[in-house]
Design a protein around this motif. Structure first.
Motif, short mmCIF file in Angstrom:
data_model
loop_
_atom_site.label_atom_id
_atom_site.label_comp_id
_atom_site.label_asym_id
_atom_site.label_seq_id
_atom_site.Cartn_x
_atom_site.Cartn_y
_atom_site.Cartn_z
N LYS A 262 83.45 49.27 49.34
CA LYS A 262 83.33 49.73 48.06
C LYS A 262 81.70 50.13 47.98
O LYS A 262 81.46 51.29 47.34
CB LYS A 262 83.13 48.44 47.06
CG LYS A 262 82.93 48.95 45.53
CD LYS A 262 84.06 49.96 45.01
CE LYS A 262 83.96 50.10 43.49
NZ LYS A 262 82.75 50.52 43.17
N ALA B 118 94.87 55.15 44.49
CA ALA B 118 94.50 53.80 43.62
C ALA B 118 95.53 52.94 44.10
O ALA B 118 95.19 51.62 44.44
CB ALA B 118 94.42 54.02 42.36
N ARG B 119 96.91 53.36 44.25
CA ARG B 119 97.76 52.28 44.72
C ARG B 119 97.54 51.87 46.10
O ARG B 119 97.65 50.96 46.48
CB ARG B 119 99.08 52.53 44.37
CG ARG B 119 99.54 52.98 42.86
CD ARG B 119 101.13 53.35 42.71
NE ARG B 119 101.40 54.89 43.63
CZ ARG B 119 101.41 55.82 42.73
NH1 ARG B 119 100.88 55.93 41.53
NH2 ARG B 119 101.59 57.02 43.18
N ASN B 120 97.06 52.80 46.85
CA ASN B 120 96.82 52.55 48.45
C ASN B 120 95.71 51.60 48.39
O ASN B 120 95.65 50.64 49.25
CB ASN B 120 96.59 53.99 48.99
CG ASN B 120 98.03 54.59 49.19
OD1 ASN B 120 99.24 54.27 49.01
ND2 ASN B 120 97.96 56.02 49.33
N ARG B 121 94.88 51.90 47.62
CA ARG B 121 93.45 50.94 47.90
C ARG B 121 93.84 49.74 47.47
O ARG B 121 93.36 48.67 48.23
CB ARG B 121 92.45 51.61 46.65
CG ARG B 121 91.20 50.81 46.51
CD ARG B 121 90.48 51.10 44.99
NE ARG B 121 91.62 50.75 44.10
CZ ARG B 121 91.34 51.42 42.79
NH1 ARG B 121 90.54 51.97 42.49
NH2 ARG B 121 92.42 50.77 41.81
N ASP B 122 94.70 49.37 46.28
CA ASP B 122 94.78 48.16 46.16
C ASP B 122 95.83 47.19 47.24
O ASP B 122 95.83 46.09 47.47
CB ASP B 122 95.64 48.16 44.81
CG ASP B 122 95.00 48.49 43.65
OD1 ASP B 122 93.43 48.55 43.72
OD2 ASP B 122 95.26 49.02 42.37
N ALA B 123 96.74 48.02 47.57
CA ALA B 123 97.62 47.34 48.55
C ALA B 123 96.81 46.90 49.90
O ALA B 123 96.95 45.89 50.43
CB ALA B 123 98.76 48.35 48.90
N HIS C 112 89.16 54.32 47.88
CA HIS C 112 88.15 54.06 46.60
C HIS C 112 87.63 55.48 46.08
O HIS C 112 87.67 55.63 45.12
CB HIS C 112 86.87 53.31 47.12
CG HIS C 112 87.10 51.85 46.93
ND1 HIS C 112 87.30 51.28 45.63
CD2 HIS C 112 87.03 50.78 47.89
CE1 HIS C 112 87.57 49.77 45.74
NE2 HIS C 112 87.18 49.78 47.31
N ALA D 130 93.43 46.55 50.15
CA ALA D 130 92.38 45.55 49.70
C ALA D 130 92.86 44.18 49.80
O ALA D 130 92.24 43.27 50.12
CB ALA D 130 91.76 45.89 48.43
N ARG D 131 94.27 43.77 49.44
CA ARG D 131 94.80 42.79 49.35
C ARG D 131 94.90 41.89 51.00
O ARG D 131 94.90 40.89 51.00
CB ARG D 131 96.31 42.74 48.72
CG ARG D 131 96.37 42.90 47.46
CD ARG D 131 97.40 42.36 46.72
NE ARG D 131 98.43 43.43 46.98
CZ ARG D 131 98.63 44.66 46.19
NH1 ARG D 131 98.05 44.77 45.05
NH2 ARG D 131 99.39 45.35 46.61
N LEU E 30 89.48 51.93 53.42
CA LEU E 30 89.47 51.64 52.00
C LEU E 30 88.39 52.38 51.22
O LEU E 30 88.65 52.49 49.89
CB LEU E 30 89.09 50.21 51.93
CG LEU E 30 88.94 49.30 50.65
CD1 LEU E 30 90.39 49.38 49.92
CD2 LEU E 30 88.70 47.95 50.81
N ARG F 221 85.77 44.34 52.00
CA ARG F 221 86.20 44.96 50.75
C ARG F 221 84.81 45.30 50.16
O ARG F 221 84.63 46.59 49.64
CB ARG F 221 86.85 44.23 49.81
CG ARG F 221 88.17 44.01 50.15
CD ARG F 221 89.09 43.13 48.98
NE ARG F 221 88.55 42.20 48.36
CZ ARG F 221 89.04 40.88 48.65
NH1 ARG F 221 89.71 40.85 49.81
NH2 ARG F 221 88.33 40.06 47.96
#
Length: 284
Positions: free
Chosen positions: A271, A252-257, A241, A259-260, A237, A267
């Motif tokens: 960061k 960014a897409r991979n990060r959001d997926a 970032h 992070a969930r 993660l 998280r």
């Protein structure tokens, strides 16, 4: 003059080198050209820099020829003249200057001063690489990998990338990782080659730490999946970032997926590590 330059007293250094240059001393003529080009000890003067580079070039100072060629390519202080630039580079290459051979390779590859000629570029990159110029080795590796100007030879490409990576070239680390991953089962039905995966992670890590965004994203994917290294979603993660912050939309897409799927504490740590990241300084 050298002592003054080392002490950042550029005005004094320029004055002494100017006197020596007027007396015909080639190294002083070259140094004066550098100072005029970059505005050290006075204002920037491209025409003056070109004049002194030309004088030094007349005394077979290869780097002066290379710098003068660059000014001709850019049209700074002299008329833009790619043909003259190539001529100057060829003269420097004949003096066994690897940097000149490398620049000739780049010029031939990009078609500066004529039609792009990958085969001719490969010839000059080979000459420079054989003399230890690692940027040339990397570029030659790309030509062998892609079969451009030379017969496609991924083994040879890997050897060249390895040499450049060993000298600290971040993009060579990434290119070598790409070759290693291509022959593994990481993305297809090929037999798993765990050593290749491990080596790929090592090279991706070196490239990522040097700031190569594609390497950061790809390393994060492997760490998230536990490929080539122990699964480490927090570090994955962190790299997502970093890459996303540098503009990589896929990161960014991979990060959001990812992070969930992680806890708030994980998280937050990722960061903080991303915010503290600074690219490592690599060798030129």
């Amino acid at each position: 003059a050298a002592d003054a330059y080392g002490a950042n007293d550029f005005a004094a250094a320029r004055a002494v080198w100017r006197a020596l240059a007027d007396d015909g001393f080639g190294p002083a003529q070259y140094n004066l050209g550098v100072m005029l080009e970059h505005g050290r000890g006075g204002g920037v003067d491209y025409a003056g820099a070109a004049h002194w580079y030309a004088r030094a070039a007349d005394q077979d100072i290869a780097q002066a020829m290379i710098n003068l060629a660059r000014l001709h390519f850019e049209g700074r202080g002299v008329k833009r003249d790619p043909a003259e630039a190539l001529h100057r580079l060829e003269m420097a290459a004949m003096l066994d200057a690897p940097a000149a051979a490398y620049n000739l390779g780049v010029a031939r590859l990009k078609g500066l001063g004529g039609k792009a000629d990958p085969a001719e570029a490969a010839r000059w990159f080979t000459r420079a690489a054989d003399a230890g110029h690692m940027l040339a080795a990397y570029n030659l590796g790309v030509l062998y990998r892609d079969g451009s100007g030379v017969s496609r030879d991924r083994t040879r490409a890997g050897e060249l990338f390895a040499a450049a990576a060993g000298a600290g070239d971040a993009f060579a680390h990434y290119a070598l990782a790409d070759l290693l991953l291509d022959r593994t089962g990481a993305g297809g039905a090929k037999g798993i080659d765990n050593k290749a995966l491990t080596d790929a992670v090592r090279h991706l890590d070196a490239a990522a730490r040097a700031g190569v965004t594609a390497a950061q994203n790809r390393l994060a994917i492997m760490l998230a999946k536990g490929q080539g290294a122990k699964r480490d979603p927090e570090t994955a993660l962190m790299w997502f970032h970093v890459a996303a912050g540098l503009g990589a939309a896929n990161a960014a897409r991979n990060r959001d997926a990812l992070a969930r799927t992680l806890s708030q504490a994980t998280r937050a740590r990722a960061k903080r590590r991303a915010d503290a990241f600074r690219p490592a300084v690599t060798k030129p």
